[in-house]
Enzyme design. Structure first.
Site, PDB file in Angstrom:
ATOM      1  N   GLY A  54       0.815  -1.408   0.252  1.00 52.13           N
ATOM      2  CA  GLY A  54      -0.001   0.169  -0.050  1.00 52.13           C
ATOM      3  C   GLY A  54       0.815   1.201   0.042  1.00 52.13           C
ATOM      4  CB  SER A  55       0.401   4.363  -1.542  1.00 53.64           C
ATOM      5  OG  SER A  55       1.050   4.110  -2.848  1.00 53.64           O
ATOM      6  N   GLY A  56       1.621   5.289   1.019  1.00 51.10           N
ATOM      7  CA  GLY A  56       1.409   6.286   2.482  1.00 51.10           C
ATOM      8  C   GLY A  56       2.979   5.727   3.723  1.00 51.10           C
ATOM      9  CG  HIS A  57       3.662   2.266   4.391  1.00 56.40           C
ATOM     10  ND1 HIS A  57       3.089   2.160   5.843  1.00 56.40           N
ATOM     11  CD2 HIS A  57       2.485   1.527   3.189  1.00 56.40           C
ATOM     12  CE1 HIS A  57       1.925   1.516   5.498  1.00 56.40           C
ATOM     13  NE2 HIS A  57       1.857   0.826   3.968  1.00 56.40           N
ATOM     14  CE  LYS A 105       4.988  -3.409   4.035  1.00 54.55           C
ATOM     15  NZ  LYS A 105       4.769  -3.041   1.951  1.00 54.55           N
ATOM     16  CG  ASP A 110       0.592  -6.296   0.838  1.00 58.09           C
ATOM     17  OD1 ASP A 110      -0.666  -6.050   1.588  1.00 58.09           O
ATOM     18  OD2 ASP A 110       1.404  -5.354   1.145  1.00 58.09           O
ATOM     19  CG  HIS A 219      -1.321  -0.355   7.327  1.00 52.96           C
ATOM     20  ND1 HIS A 219      -0.505  -1.784   7.419  1.00 52.96           N
ATOM     21  CD2 HIS A 219      -0.884  -0.321   5.941  1.00 52.96           C
ATOM     22  CE1 HIS A 219       0.086  -2.195   6.885  1.00 52.96           C
ATOM     23  NE2 HIS A 219      -0.289  -1.333   5.475  1.00 52.96           N
TER      24      HIS A 219
END
Ligand SMILES: Nc1ncnc2c1ncn2[C@@H]1O[C@H](COP(=O)(O)OP(=O)(O)O)[C@@H](O)[C@H]1O
Ligand SMILES: [Mg+2]
Lengths: 333, 210
Positions: A54-57, A105, A110, A219
């Site tokens: 996911g994006s945001g990391h 991960k 995922d 998250h």
């Protein structure tokens, strides 16, 4: 919600477009489906490394694409795993004939989506191995859950395995090395504040001004305990102790100490944590021979930090020191 | 008993898209309580993408239609549910290649094949607090009803009830799969978001397939 975005719908695409514009000599942005490759992909006769999530990391994973690290990264929507077509296209684009390693991960979404992508790639005759990173000691009951989450060790595995691939190791060897890094890495994180997912527009969880969450996931998954805020020294102890006990790391071990910002915590504070962690480890006879400090696997604007320890051997140390040239990590070049 | 046509199958998916759109915020709210608050948005994104392909999907056999639905979900939903619902329709499609209609019994076999795909991929069982808790009893109720000679209408209405009971049964459970499992005991007391979107799949079937 106060954010520097134009719209939640476009934030991922606009962000990777900007990343590509800033580092056009290193990486190339592909859209529909979205993935990021090394500018010179595919590199013939080298094992290719593909990761994603996911994006945001940020900077993980797109910021780690480049020489000596990842060949491709697949960004999903914010905190949502990417889809198999992204990983499949990325795998095809970077395959240099020596096989492709997927570094995943451990989150159900995922894992499932990468499995489907690997099925598709294998059906086209591409050799694919996958290694799942699960290093978060905050998840206690790994038998009765989806297992430990993949966090800080992912960054270290991508760097070390990227160097091994660059050095000409085979797919089997790079996959075995990745397993070995995962086996020797442990992490735990904490949050001082929540993050705000752009689509949701409000904080993921409520954390009163004088409280913190120990064992938080990237998250905003809840951790082990919620307690009153403590000093940086005390927090460092609380994070480090379960990590050290878990492997366990012992006197005489050589380790890489990675202190990571969740996004909102500045370097000023991060080095306070690093200093204390270094002191505690030294007192226990654990030798910190390599370090990484900074925001590398973040959780949007969450304030907080995570600590990762990796027990090093000579090979891992050598590969850690090898040249790397990516938007977010670069040395030796 | 009358057969199910391919256009009915598409209407079923359209109805499902409408119900997901309506319940999007509720599903997201359920996921915010025990997951990461994206289930409604994920499902909505996928089903809207299917509607965009309406012209292509409407004029094919049921196998190709379901495969199109599957591939669209797989490539647009993301998360655990994208892979799992995608697998459900992909596996179901393998029993409908070239077919333009399905008997109620064949439809039951499709659902079962889809369920087996989800179980194989996600490795969850009834009681783990996932979509399986609604899907498995829903399909069983449908099949039992058809086997005992009841109408499509009766079978689907029993499937909705059984799935609903399955959904309610997830509330006290502690999640053992997916993101919710990280909450441990804190996941008890909330219904599972995926089981909730599965009930809508049966409900939309009951409104369109008989
Ligand atoms: N292993 C699994 N098997 C079956 N269903 C699962 C599994 N893991 C998660 N789910 C379902 O997926 C739902 C969550 O979907 P979603 O929120 O869209 O994905 P994510 O959990 O990746 O954010 C859960 O409510 C549950 O019903
Ligand atoms: Mg979710």
């Amino acid at each position: 919600m106060k954010k520097l975005i134009n719209s939640p719908e476009n934030v991922v695409l606009e962000s990777i477009t900007g990343l590509g514009a800033a580092f056009s000599e290193l990486i190339k942005i592909h859209t529909n489906p979205n993935y990021i490759t090394r500018a010179d992909a595919p590199v013939e006769n080298k094992v290719a490394l593909v990761s994603g999530g996911g994006s945001g990391h940020e900077p993980m994973h797109g910021g780690f694409v480049g020489r000596g690290m990842l060949d491709a990264a697949c960004p999903g929507a914010v905190f949502t795993s990417p889809t198999p077509d992204q990983m499949f296209e990325a795998t095809k684009a970077v395959n240099g004939g020596k096989g492709v390693l997927h570094i995943v991960k451990n989150y159900t979404g995922d894992v499932l989506n990468f499995e489907m992508a690997a099925d598709l790639a294998r059906a086209e005759g591409i050799e694919v191995e996958a290694v799942v990173i699960d290093d978060d000691v905050a998840v206690k009951d790994s038998l009765w859950t989806a297992g430990r989450r993949g966090v800080g060790t992912t960054v270290l595995a991508e760097k070390i395995c990227g160097a091994a691939a660059e050095a000409g190791h085979s797919l089997k060897e790079v996959a075995a090395l990745c397993q070995n890094v995962n086996k020797n890495g442990r992490s735990m994180g904490m949050a001082l504040t929540s993050c705000i997912v752009p689509h949701a527009g409000k904080p993921t969880f409520d954390l009163p001004e004088d409280e913190m969450e120990i064992g938080i996931g990237i998250h905003g998954e809840p951790g082990r305990t919620r307690t009153k805020l403590k000093s940086a020294d005390e927090i460092t102890e609380v994070l480090l102790q379960p990590i050290v006990e878990d492997l366990p790391y012992k006197s005489g071990d050589e380790v890489l100490l990675f202190v990571n910002s969740m996004g909102g915590t500045p370097l000023l504070e991060l080095f306070v944590v690093y200093g204390k962690a270094h002191e505690i480890l030294t007192r226990q006879g654990i030798k910190v021979t390599r370090s990484l400090v900074g925001p590398y696997i973040t959780s949007l604007e969450m304030a907080g930090a995570s600590i990762t320890l990796l027990k090093l051997d000579d090979e891992m140390t050598k590969l850690w020191d090898a040249p790397v040239l990516t938007p977010a990590l670069r040395w030796g070049v | 008993m009358s057969n199910i046509s391919s256009s009915q199958i598409f209407t079923w998916i359209e109805r499902y898209a409408a119900q997901i759109a309506e319940q999007k915020d509720y599903l997201t709210q359920l996921d915010a309580a025990i997951g990461d608050g994206d289930h409604g948005a994920n499902m909505h994104r996928g089903l809207q993408a299917i509607l965009v392909k309406k012209a292509d999907l409407q004029n094919t056999d049921i196998g190709a239609l379901l495969k199109g639905v599957a591939m669209t979900l797989i490539s647009t939903v993301g998360g655990a549910s994208g892979a799992l619902y995608g697998t459900f329709f992909l596996q179901a499609s393998t029993l409908a290649g070239g077919k333009t209609e399905l008997s109620p019994r064949e439809f039951g076999s499709l659902l079962e094949k889809g369920l087996a795909g989800i179980v194989l991929r996600g490795k969850a069982a009834v009681g783990d607090k996932t979509m399986i808790d609604a899907l498995q009893p829903g399909i069983k109720a449908y099949k039992d009803s058809i086997e005992s000679g009841e109408t499509m209408e009766q079978a689907l209405s029993k499937a909705v009830s059984a799935a609903d009971v399955g959904l309610s049964s997830t509330t006290p459970l502690i999640a053992r799969k997916g993101r919710a499992s990280y909450l441990g005991e804190r996941s008890a007391g909330h219904p599972d978001p995926g089981a909730s979107s599965t009930v809508l799949l049966f409900r939309s079937a009951a409104e369109t397939l008989c």
